[in-house]
Design a protein around this motif. Structure first.
Motif, PDB file in Angstrom:
ATOM      1  N   GLY A   1      12.815   2.168 -20.046  1.00  0.00           N
ATOM      2  CA  GLY A   1      12.825   1.988 -21.249  1.00  0.00           C
ATOM      3  C   GLY A   1      11.634   2.413 -22.121  1.00  0.00           C
TER       4      GLY A   1
ATOM      5  N   TYR B   1      14.715   0.775 -36.191  1.00  0.00           N
ATOM      6  CA  TYR B   1      13.386   0.198 -35.722  1.00  0.00           C
ATOM      7  C   TYR B   1      13.042   0.583 -34.260  1.00  0.00           C
ATOM      8  N   ASP B   2      13.973   0.768 -33.598  1.00  0.00           N
ATOM      9  CA  ASP B   2      13.938   1.112 -32.089  1.00  0.00           C
ATOM     10  C   ASP B   2      15.227   1.529 -31.361  1.00  0.00           C
TER      11      ASP B   2
ATOM     12  N   PRO C   1      17.156   0.025 -28.808  1.00  0.00           N
ATOM     13  CA  PRO C   1      18.082  -0.955 -28.825  1.00  0.00           C
ATOM     14  C   PRO C   1      18.725  -1.553 -29.969  1.00  0.00           C
ATOM     15  N   THR C   2      17.774  -1.683 -30.907  1.00  0.00           N
ATOM     16  CA  THR C   2      18.353  -1.956 -32.364  1.00  0.00           C
ATOM     17  C   THR C   2      19.384  -0.810 -32.568  1.00  0.00           C
TER      18      THR C   2
ATOM     19  N   GLU D   1      23.083  -1.575 -33.403  1.00  0.00           N
ATOM     20  CA  GLU D   1      24.001  -1.058 -34.969  1.00  0.00           C
ATOM     21  C   GLU D   1      24.995  -0.100 -34.893  1.00  0.00           C
TER      22      GLU D   1
ATOM     23  N   LEU E   1      27.962  -2.221 -34.171  1.00  0.00           N
ATOM     24  CA  LEU E   1      28.190  -2.823 -35.501  1.00  0.00           C
ATOM     25  C   LEU E   1      29.109  -1.645 -36.283  1.00  0.00           C
TER      26      LEU E   1
ATOM     27  N   ARG F   1      19.045  -5.742 -21.030  1.00  0.00           N
ATOM     28  CA  ARG F   1      18.161  -5.412 -22.211  1.00  0.00           C
ATOM     29  C   ARG F   1      18.974  -5.169 -23.655  1.00  0.00           C
TER      30      ARG F   1
ATOM     31  N   GLU G   1      21.448  -7.736 -24.373  1.00  0.00           N
ATOM     32  CA  GLU G   1      21.142  -8.838 -25.210  1.00  0.00           C
ATOM     33  C   GLU G   1      20.905  -8.488 -26.632  1.00  0.00           C
ATOM     34  N   VAL G   2      20.499  -7.408 -27.010  1.00  0.00           N
ATOM     35  CA  VAL G   2      20.170  -7.054 -28.364  1.00  0.00           C
ATOM     36  C   VAL G   2      21.419  -6.875 -28.957  1.00  0.00           C
TER      37      VAL G   2
ATOM     38  N   SER H   1      22.583 -10.194 -29.981  1.00  0.00           N
ATOM     39  CA  SER H   1      21.840 -10.974 -31.034  1.00  0.00           C
ATOM     40  C   SER H   1      22.414 -10.205 -32.252  1.00  0.00           C
ATOM     41  N   TYR H   2      22.715  -9.013 -32.271  1.00  0.00           N
ATOM     42  CA  TYR H   2      23.096  -8.295 -33.464  1.00  0.00           C
ATOM     43  C   TYR H   2      24.527  -8.604 -33.937  1.00  0.00           C
ATOM     44  N   SER H   3      25.497  -9.034 -33.091  1.00  0.00           N
ATOM     45  CA  SER H   3      26.666  -9.019 -33.031  1.00  0.00           C
ATOM     46  C   SER H   3      27.342 -10.620 -33.037  1.00  0.00           C
TER      47      SER H   3
ATOM     48  N   HIS I   1      27.088 -13.466 -34.517  1.00  0.00           N
ATOM     49  CA  HIS I   1      27.552 -14.319 -35.655  1.00  0.00           C
ATOM     50  C   HIS I   1      28.602 -13.628 -36.379  1.00  0.00           C
ATOM     51  N   LYS I   2      28.777 -12.360 -36.074  1.00  0.00           N
ATOM     52  CA  LYS I   2      29.694 -11.694 -36.944  1.00  0.00           C
ATOM     53  C   LYS I   2      31.152 -11.834 -36.283  1.00  0.00           C
TER      54      LYS I   2
END
Ligand SMILES: Cc1ncc(COP(=O)(O)O)c(C=O)c1O
Ligand SMILES: Cc1ncc(COP(=O)(O)O)c(C=O)c1O
Lengths: 518, 441, 518, 441
Positions: free
Chosen positions: D79, D138-139, D141-142, D146, D149, D169, D172-173, D176-178, D180-181
């Protein structure tokens, strides 16, 4: 224009003292961590101390804005003849700022600074190899000091032979001002030899001047006209036959790298401006470094220090055959055991002595050494060839519009004459200033002095063909502008932080420092 | 024609061919008819080009072959001094626009460098309390030597008196600079300086070779009494605290600029500071920047009084100096500005405090003494029980780079320098080490 | 203007691909030093590769010239509201580029990176201390991600209590756009609460909205109007009484350093933009860092990682009482012996998980930590106080000419309204653009959206009084210019690399990359 | 009112007093009437201000507490990747005008940053052979998250299929990003990827978690067959050599930009690279720079398609991203430009060559094997005879930072990474050390 301005929208040119506000600080220091010591008696102490009080942000902003008022290699084409404004590689600066180079102290014993001495030793080797003059001292701090060191060597040589009546330096009329100035400092009488119609040395005139008073003949090679002396072997012979030595001003060495060795042409002494040929940054006017190179028989007179290598460790010179791993030759310097060390500073037996504070312009030497490794032998030759091609390309692209000082192929620079432009109402100065409007630095003007309305153009090998083409186009356009709208030239530059300056008043009423009045 | 593709050389083979065609030649060699054929293209005994990653690694390895102060505690001075240099200064100095400009011959395209030089002159005048300054010389010793030459020009005399407390290193450079002009050097006793009547100058170093403070005002009087000029070579940091050359009626003041924000860097590049009385400016060597106005009345700066210089006056110039040390001047300028009024003073005081702490403690060690009397600044001589070279070798084993060997003047004399960069911890380690080493026999 | 120009004297805006020439290189690499390995089969390989081919000099020159087209803190006053464009200390950059920070790998085991973990641990402590919210994770990569992390924590908290019907985020109409956007990402329904006449939260409206569906109330403190919420204790109580959590958008934390602790006002969660309050460089739009801070009872939900210290080594936190020598706490890491180590990365028991690749914006964290040490506790408070004084000073100097969004003392920024100017023919945009001509960056425009013709001015504490005075004078002069010569505003900026841009066409026909055609 | 004189705070006491007078208050506290009195001026448990020299020394000491790759040979990847970064790039990135500018909302005052971003978009498109790109996330993984999404928005579906060869890894991201949607994540078998019919996307990592090359074109087909988008997260260095996402009909391509000229820096700051097909631009997250003209017809650059963004669209924005990573984008831009066409290719090839040399030699060691089949780029899994943590500890004693512990997937599995920065000497030392360590039991 993104700079700091005044309310009137003009550049804010206030000086630091005008920006100073009592109580501001740009830096603080820790309090003393030792017990309080007795102060010296008050009459030994200074009274006030007036220096700027500025915040750190305002300090950074002030200098950053100032920097943007400069032309520089990093921002502009800078075809300044005789100055070799080539690219200054960033890696060289990075290397010079390694703690192991930047933070070592000049009084550390040799065994502690083997890395530094190795760099110096190998640089000596490389310069000896490039010039064909194997005796090298890196002590001189700039070209002019290199000249002076060389002339001291010449004097010492003659004196060592009891030949002390040799007190004349013969210098061509095309020479750079430092040559006669250095000769005068060395107590030599300067005699000028004229140039011939092809821009070379007038050989007959030289023959007449060379005699048993001749200490040295100083020749810039290639000459300040950008020409390789066409009678070079004859000239060195004339001087040698007269018992004199031949000095090469190596400011223009960039044209000769791997093309010819100065020493093989009969020169006895030369200097090289590392800040030109070897790409160290000019820094707005220095620091430079002007190592002096001499033929083997003159090496005993070199100024100190010279770095020597103990025969025991005969490996690691910067040479094609014996170049070895960089971490090898010196033993690690930890712990208790005495060091095995190979390099040391030495003073040649009949040294002309010390001409500068320590061991030369070390931070510049490191850069030059890094450059030589980066270029390698073929790269150096390629630099010279491309520098010569680039200069000739510009010359070919402009010679129908601008007269040439001498109509021959040039070496690394071409000397144009704006005499035709002058006749039409625009001096060399006007052409030069107009170039600034196009984001191009002016060529060297009115030098060499023997050329009318001289514009000396040195593109260097590091400029691309587009940059050269653009320069040619702009120069041709400027020539057109003379007839179309001469004010474009006379009033140039138009868009820079200042227009032409009143230099006469500056010299007549010198205003050389900030004054409380403003 | 070699065809190396190199990052520093943009032209490609095809471009080169095109350019040669435009020039009207078939090959590169056609461009160099004047170079004797048999001498062309010599073999260079140099290695091949190394790509940047290789060079970077190699140079880092070489740098690691040095014993580096900072990793080791260091108490060396004697002409080069370690001081804290702010990140601000480094950021300013690394700006490409400063770094890669030429001498500001075209003022319209160099106002940045020129204004910096004017600030440099200003702040050096303020610090030394002298009337005018130039924009810098090669280094301190050459500035000092040029001051001797200037004094000879101004007085039309040919003898330079040098105090016996001046470092031999400086005397050598003065000799190199003056010997062939028929200038004589006379070393005079500092306790009773008897000047020859034809002395052009009395040359003083302050603090002197032992680190001790000289009475500049008294030396000025001595010089002026015989019509000589008083020339002082000072440590600029000491001016944060001690009486200035200006106040002491010195005529020409020079200094090594290095302590003002310049890395020690194995002795170079440095910058010589040079200031003098207003009356003497036309005999000053070196570049000078002056203020003036442009055609629109705007303030700006130019190189001035150029008729003193070699490119105009040639063999009658005040000096042969051409390329000088503007960038180092920028370092000094940024440093003086960043330290400012309070910082310059504070550095001087920290140096004084720490050096005196060290000196007092070392003097208490059995076998060690302080042989030189007088007030000192941040350097002082210690007489060691064992030879200096030996003592230093022992110190190095303990992670300490010791002092400067002054045995030539004082048997077993070590000149120690303590600056604000030396922590108390380092000083205490030095003291402990000296105790240990001293007693080892 | 010293930049590279075209023959027409205009800025040379060509892109790298337009400058590319086949065969040129800016860098070379060494040949492989290992035996040749079998190549992968050709169908796995890419065909062509189009990237620029440029010489090193042209590369440096291109980017250096580009940089000069920017306004920046280092060159200009930059009173951009909500952005805290304070001085970015150079020492912070120097520290972040120390090899021991710059070159350590995120997958090195904890025992190898004790220095890095110590920085993170102590930064956590400092941020907890400054905000009064002791649970800290440094993982979020910017303010918006900090918000998102905070909202995930709120959701996890409610869910852990079985209170999963709480899916509403109440957000004031003055909020920054990231607040509702983050809430939406977190699957929350956004309900807007209006502002009252004094620029505060309409408490009655809030009371009506707060209920058992309220997950969180997000409040920017000080608000985007630059005001400290006048009913803050009442507001946090309302939300708590309704069972919700209160989130502080800490973008404006610069106004509160040492003035008040967010946690002591009843907030449960907040984030801080290190790139604002803690002076890390904005970099033209990041990187930032947006650590999230929570009350102790929420710490178990923090995103990973959180740095913890083994109780064994209880000494070295960045605190007033227990701050010890920097080289102490960790044993040297040479040789064979196992390390004694104190800090480790950990995952809180009910962590909301990983929200970014590794451990946060480390190079930014190092800078923020360095800043906090440089400022110290008194320096931080002084920063806040001076930031507030500076903003009020500007407000006082302009309020007769420019309407205020709310006529109260402001905190660190003042929101002006150019509605009077608008009535006279110049919009906030025109005023903003005209400022650029004076070398001053424009304030934030048209935000907060609830203010007509908003101009949000945040001077920060690092600007000097002269800079503020100059700004006031210029703003007043611009107001005069509306009547004197409105074109000065409408056509502004006049002297910058470009004038106003056709943004409509940019959005309608997106041209987002170089195309071969040009 | 505290009265600290600090380099970062210019106002002096008297200036502050003057300003308070102009404001019309007597004391600072008068300016903060809304702050509850009892909460004001809390004590901060923080140390006092440290002057720069103290901070500099302290931070250098802390930095030395880390084991630093470069001093140690390092074979860690997974990574973050060590590559040579030219001095040119560092010089460019350290320019204050880039470093201290804000997001370019005022295009007239930010053409430098904007043109850099346009170059970034261009070169990332060229390298990935995708049609359009944004100015950075940002990086890695985000960016990958994204992209998931975005795929959900584009397809109006709520399930994201993730290949089982994607690093945990990243998963997990994405979670985290998805989460709650209401978006569901389904891990699918890479050998036989069976996608749910309602999949919005198939998420692939290339090279995958084992360092092996995936068949991107085949995965695209699989995705498109059910109407899902193909999303690839790639190592950008590998694109110097291997087939591109563009050529493989990938819809959205993301990458960790770090390998392109960004220091590993303990995991941040990095930059996410994001490119996609032209058709999807209006659902792209993040900043986008576009070319346009000014009122005088001059070319220039602006932030564009801003109606996607949070500051306009608020809760209906394509993402909440605001401050992004422009400066790291500059690093990547400078790197891609400096390496250029030949350099990017050459780095990839050097990585490939060296990694394969290492792998082949290690596979020959008794006790070691390469458990993962397939083509790999510059990372590969080695099955060690001893536990990875233990092996790494032994390596460290020999001056080597070993590989990444992949035991969670393969018992005693170590993911080794070899780049162009690893010399043959280092690789041979690794091999020798592994032999020694392996046989030690
Ligand atoms: C031909 C020539 N000789 C000598 C010099 C003097 O060199 P320096 O400026 O390094 O003292 C120069 C520098 O301009 C030069 O061009
Ligand atoms: C009030 C407010 N909240 C949140 C943010 C978002 O922070 P970031 O840009 O770091 O994501 C900003 C940044 O501009 C802001 O001003």
């Amino acid at each position: 224009m993104t700079a700091q301005t005044t309310i009137a929208g003009a550049l804010d040119r206030r000086l630091l003292m005008d920006r100073s506000v009592p109580g501001r600080v740009a830096l603080t220091l820790p309090a003393s961590d030792v017990p309080l010591q007795a102060a010296p008696s008050a009459d030994l102490l200074r009274k006030g101390l007036d220096l700027p009080e500025i915040s750190q942000l305002d300090m950074v902003r002030y200098f950053t804005n100032l920097s943007q008022l400069n032309f520089s290699i990093d921002t502009n084409f800078y075809p300044l003849g005789s100055c070799t404004m080539k690219y200054n590689p960033k890696i060289n600066d990075e290397v010079a700022s390694l703690p192991g180079f930047r933070d070592i102290h000049p009084n550390q014993p040799d065994e502690q600074v083997q890395g530094a001495l190795r760099v110096m030793f190998e640089l000596q080797h490389a310069l000896g190899e490039i010039t064909g003059l194997p005796g090298v001292s890196l002590a001189p701090l700039a070209g002019a000091q290199g000249e002076y060191a060389g002339l001291l060597i010449a004097r010492a040589y003659h004196e060592s032979r009891g030949d002390s009546a040799r007190t004349v330096a013969i210098i061509p009329d095309s020479a750079h001002g430092t040559n006669p100035a250095s000769a005068a400092m060395a107590g030599l009488e300067v005699v000028t030899v004229p140039s011939n119609a092809q821009g070379g040395v007038d050989v007959d005139a030289l023959r007449k001047l060379a005699d048993n008073r001749t200490a040295v003949f100083m020749l810039t090679l290639p000459s300040t006209l950008g020409l390789f002396e066409m009678n070079i072997l004859e000239i060195t012979k004339i001087i040698h036959d007269a018992g004199g030595l031949v000095y090469a001003d190596g400011a223009n060495l960039n044209a000769l790298l791997g093309i010819v060795k100065i020493g093989e042409l009969g020169f006895d002494i030369c200097h090289s401006n590392l800040h030109k040929t070897f790409s160290t940054p000019h820094g707005g006017g220095g620091p430079g470094a002007g190592p002096v190179m001499v033929a083997a028989r003159l090496a005993e007179f070199l100024p100190e220090p010279v770095v020597v290598r103990e025969p025991a460790a005969a490996k690691s010179s910067l040479s094609a055959t014996s170049h070895h791993g960089d971490a090898e030759p010196v033993e690690a310097h930890h712990g208790a055991k005495p060091y095995a060390f190979a390099y040391r500073l030495s003073r040649p037996p009949k040294s002309t002595g010390k001409i500068s504070g320590f061991h030369g312009s070390f931070s510049i030497l490191v850069r030059a050494y890094t450059y030589i490794r980066s270029m390698g032998r073929d790269g150096l030759r390629s630099a010279a060839e491309n520098a010569i091609i680039n200069a000739n390309y510009i010359q070919a692209g402009l010679k129908d519009k601008y007269a040439l000082a001498v109509d021959r192929y040039c070496m690394h620079e071409t000397v144009l004459s704006a005499k035709r432009q002058h006749a039409r109402g625009a001096a060399a100065l006007d052409v030069a200033k107009r170039l600034l409007d196009y984001g191009i630095h002016a060529p060297t003007m009115y030098f060499p002095m023997i050329v009318e309305q001289a514009l000396m153009v040195e593109p260097t090998e590091s400029e691309s063909k587009e940059t050269l083409d653009n320069f040619i186009q702009v120069m041709r356009q400027i020539d057109d502008e003379i007839d179309r709208d001469p004010a474009l030239l006379h009033d140039a530059p138009h868009d820079l932080p200042v227009s032409r300056m009143d230099e006469a008043t500056a010299a007549r009423k010198p205003y050389l420092r900030w004054q409380k009045s403003g | 024609m070699t065809t190396v593709n190199h990052p520093y050389i943009p032209s490609t083979d095809s471009e080169r061919a095109e350019m040669l065609r435009a020039i009207g030649v078939r090959a590169f060699a056609d461009l160099i008819p004047d170079i004797p054929r048999e001498k062309r293209f010599p073999k260079l005994d140099l290695p091949e080009a190394e790509p940047e990653p290789v060079v970077a690694a190699a140079m880092a390895a070489i740098a690691r072959q040095n014993v580096t102060p900072g990793e080791y505690a260091c108490f060396l001075g004697a002409g080069a001094y370690r001081h804290y240099i702010s990140a601000v200064c480094k950021a300013i100095v690394s700006r490409g626009e400063f770094l890669t400009a030429y001498t500001p011959y075209q003022p319209e395209a160099a106002q940045g460098s020129l204004q910096v030089a004017f600030e440099f002159q200003t702040m050096w005048c303020l610090l030394s309390e002298m009337e005018v300054a130039n924009a810098g010389m090669y280094d301190g010793p050459t500035a000092f030597a040029e001051a001797a030459l200037m004094a000879c020009r101004l007085t039309q005399r040919q003898t330079v008196a040098v105090l016996d407390t001046v470092d031999e290193r400086f005397v050598e450079v003065i000799r190199s600079y003056s010997s062939h002009k028929g200038i004589k050097i006379k070393i005079v006793d500092s306790h009773n300086p008897a000047l020859p009547a034809d002395a052009a100058a009395l040359m003083v170093q302050n603090p002197n070779v032992y680190g001790a403070i000289e009475d500049l005002a008294a030396h000025s009087k001595t010089a002026h009494a015989v019509g000589a000029l008083a020339v002082a070579h000072v440590n600029p940091t000491s001016l944060g605290m001690f009486k200035t050359p200006g106040e002491s009626d010195i005529d020409i003041c020079t200094a090594e600029g290095q302590p003002l924000g310049v890395p020690v860097s194995y002795g170079g590049s440095y910058v010589g500071l040079f200031s003098c009385k207003q009356a003497h400016i036309r005999q000053m060597p070196g570049r000078i920047v002056g203020r003036t106005t442009d055609t629109k009345g705007r303030t700006g700066y130019v190189l001035t009084l150029q008729t003193r210089e070699q490119h105009i006056r040639r063999e009658r110039a005040t000096s042969n100096i051409c390329t000088s040390t503007q960038l180092i001047g920028l370092m000094v300028t940024a440093y003086m500005a960043t330290m400012g009024k309070s910082g310059i003073r504070q550095v001087a005081e920290l140096c004084y405090q720490k050096a005196h702490y060290a000196a007092v403690e070392i003097a208490r060690l059995p076998g060690y003494s302080l042989p030189v009397k007088g007030v000192y600044f941040h350097e002082f001589v210690v007489k060691c029980p064992r030879p200096v070279a030996e003592t230093n070798r022992e110190l190095l084993k303990r992670g300490i780079i010791g002092g400067y060997d002054l045995t030539r003047r004082i048997p077993n004399g070590m000149l120690l320098c303590v600056t604000e960069t030396n922590t108390r911890q380092e000083i205490d380690a030095l003291i402990a080490a000296l105790r240990e080493i001293g007693g080892a026999r």
